[in-house]
Scaffold this motif. Structure first.
Motif, PDB file in Angstrom:
ATOM      1  N   CYS A  39       1.039  -0.809   0.251  1.00  0.00           N
ATOM      2  CA  CYS A  39      -0.461   0.151  -0.391  1.00  0.00           C
ATOM      3  C   CYS A  39       0.969   1.209   0.619  1.00  0.00           C
ATOM      4  CB  CYS A  39      -0.896  -0.060   0.724  1.00  0.00           C
ATOM      5  SG  CYS A  39      -2.524  -1.434   1.397  1.00  0.00           S
ATOM      6  N   ALA A  40       2.424   0.924   0.328  1.00  0.00           N
ATOM      7  CA  ALA A  40       2.884   1.905   0.687  1.00  0.00           C
ATOM      8  C   ALA A  40       3.405   2.767  -0.520  1.00  0.00           C
ATOM      9  CB  ALA A  40       4.119   2.344   1.372  1.00  0.00           C
ATOM     10  N   VAL A  41       3.572   1.749  -1.498  1.00  0.00           N
ATOM     11  CA  VAL A  41       4.348   2.021  -2.986  1.00  0.00           C
ATOM     12  C   VAL A  41       3.560   2.964  -3.674  1.00  0.00           C
ATOM     13  CG1 VAL A  41       4.586   0.709  -5.325  1.00  0.00           C
ATOM     14  CG2 VAL A  41       4.685  -0.121  -3.441  1.00  0.00           C
ATOM     15  N   ASP A  42       4.173   4.319  -4.436  1.00  0.00           N
ATOM     16  CA  ASP A  42       3.413   5.638  -4.435  1.00  0.00           C
ATOM     17  C   ASP A  42       3.762   5.447  -6.330  1.00  0.00           C
ATOM     18  OD1 ASP A  42       3.115   6.588  -2.684  1.00  0.00           O
ATOM     19  OD2 ASP A  42       4.980   7.254  -2.769  1.00  0.00           O
ATOM     20  N   GLY A  43       2.622   5.503  -7.066  1.00  0.00           N
ATOM     21  CA  GLY A  43       2.413   5.551  -8.232  1.00  0.00           C
ATOM     22  C   GLY A  43       1.524   4.522  -8.324  1.00  0.00           C
ATOM     23  N   TYR A  44       1.784   4.460 -10.485  1.00  0.00           N
ATOM     24  CA  TYR A  44       1.126   3.036 -10.794  1.00  0.00           C
ATOM     25  C   TYR A  44       1.464   1.962 -10.381  1.00  0.00           C
ATOM     26  CZ  TYR A  44      -0.904   7.393 -12.685  1.00  0.00           C
ATOM     27  OH  TYR A  44      -2.087   8.510 -13.348  1.00  0.00           O
ATOM     28  N   GLY A  46       5.286  -0.213  -8.431  1.00  0.00           N
ATOM     29  CA  GLY A  46       6.498  -0.137  -8.047  1.00  0.00           C
ATOM     30  C   GLY A  46       7.169  -1.700  -7.808  1.00  0.00           C
ATOM     31  N   GLY A  59       0.008   0.376  -8.365  1.00  0.00           N
ATOM     32  CA  GLY A  59      -0.848   0.520  -7.189  1.00  0.00           C
ATOM     33  C   GLY A  59      -1.513   1.506  -7.891  1.00  0.00           C
ATOM     34  N   ASP A  60      -1.451   2.818  -7.158  1.00  0.00           N
ATOM     35  CA  ASP A  60      -2.777   3.485  -7.340  1.00  0.00           C
ATOM     36  C   ASP A  60      -3.944   3.656  -7.467  1.00  0.00           C
ATOM     37  OD1 ASP A  60      -3.376   6.125  -8.335  1.00  0.00           O
ATOM     38  OD2 ASP A  60      -4.299   5.627 -10.624  1.00  0.00           O
ATOM     39  N   GLU A 100       5.702   6.947 -17.501  1.00  0.00           N
ATOM     40  CA  GLU A 100       6.429   7.150 -15.990  1.00  0.00           C
ATOM     41  C   GLU A 100       7.588   6.429 -16.146  1.00  0.00           C
ATOM     42  OE1 GLU A 100       4.617   5.411 -12.676  1.00  0.00           O
ATOM     43  OE2 GLU A 100       3.474   7.351 -12.108  1.00  0.00           O
TER      44      GLU A 100
END
Length: 163
Positions: A39-44, A46, A59-60, A100
Motif C-alpha cells: 500500500c505504501a508504493v507510490d505511483g502506478y 513499483g 498501485g494507484d 512514467e
C-alpha cells in the motif's frame, strides 16, 4: 475475452511463483505487514522485495486488471462501457501513453497476479492470473491513458531487456 483480477480495495501484486510462500499479505504479527508495504508504493507501479527477488505492485487505485500477453501489458480498467471497448483501445493507448520512468525488474520465472492482501500460498485459491515470464531482466513502465471520451485505462508494460 481477458481474465480479470480484482482486489478488495487495495493494490494488486505480481509475485514470482518461486517466492509465493514468502508473501504474507495482510497476515502476520509484525508492525508492518507485506500488505502495508504494498500500500505504501507510490505511483502506478513499483517493486518490493519478496524473498530473494522482487514483486511488482500495481498501485494507484484499485482497478480490475488483466494481462494481455500479446502486448506484454497489465491493463487496468478505470472506466469503459464494455470490456470490448476497453480492450479495443489498448493498441492506441500504448502508442499515445505518457510513460512514467521505467524500472528494471529481474524475475526468476512466471509470476502470479493477485490481491496483495492475500498470502502468496493462498493465491491459487483466490482470483488470480498466472503470467508466463521467462527468467530475466525486464523494463517495467506505467501510464494512465484516455482511450476515448469515456474510456480510461492504466497500462503497466513489461518489456524484455537485452542491454
Amino acid at each position: 475475452m481477458a481474465q480479470w483480477v480484482e482486489s478488495g480495495g487495495g493494490p494488486l501484486i505480481a509475485v514470482p511463483e518461486a517466492v509465493l510462500p514468502f508473501w504474507a499479505g495482510a497476515d502476520g504479527d509484525e508492525i508492518s505487514s507485506d500488505y502495508d508495504r504494498a500500500c505504501a508504493v507510490d505511483g502506478y507501479a513499483g517493486l518490493l522485495p519478496v524473498g530473494d527477488t522482487l514483486a511488482l505492485v500495481l498501485g494507484d487505485e484499485p482497478a480490475s486488471t488483466a494481462y494481455l500477453p500479446e502486448h506484454r501489458t497489465f491493463v487496468r480498467w478505470y472506466a469503459a462501457d464494455s470490456e470490448t471497448e476497453l480492450l479495443d483501445g489498448v493498441p492506441a493507448a500504448l502508442d499515445s501513453a505518457a510513460w512514467e520512468p521505467e524500472v528494471e525488474w529481474r524475475v526468476p520465472g512466471p509470476v502470479v497476479l493477485f490481491d496483495a492482501a492475500w498470502p502468496g500460498e493462498a493465491s491459487p485459491r483466490t482470483e488470480h492470473v498466472r503470467v508466463d515470464l521467462e527468467p530475466g531482466r525486464y523494463g517495467v513502465r506505467a501510464a494512465y491513458v484516455s482511450a476515448g471520451p469515456e474510456t480510461w485505462l492504466g497500462l503497466v508494460q513489461v518489456r524484455a531487456r537485452t542491454d
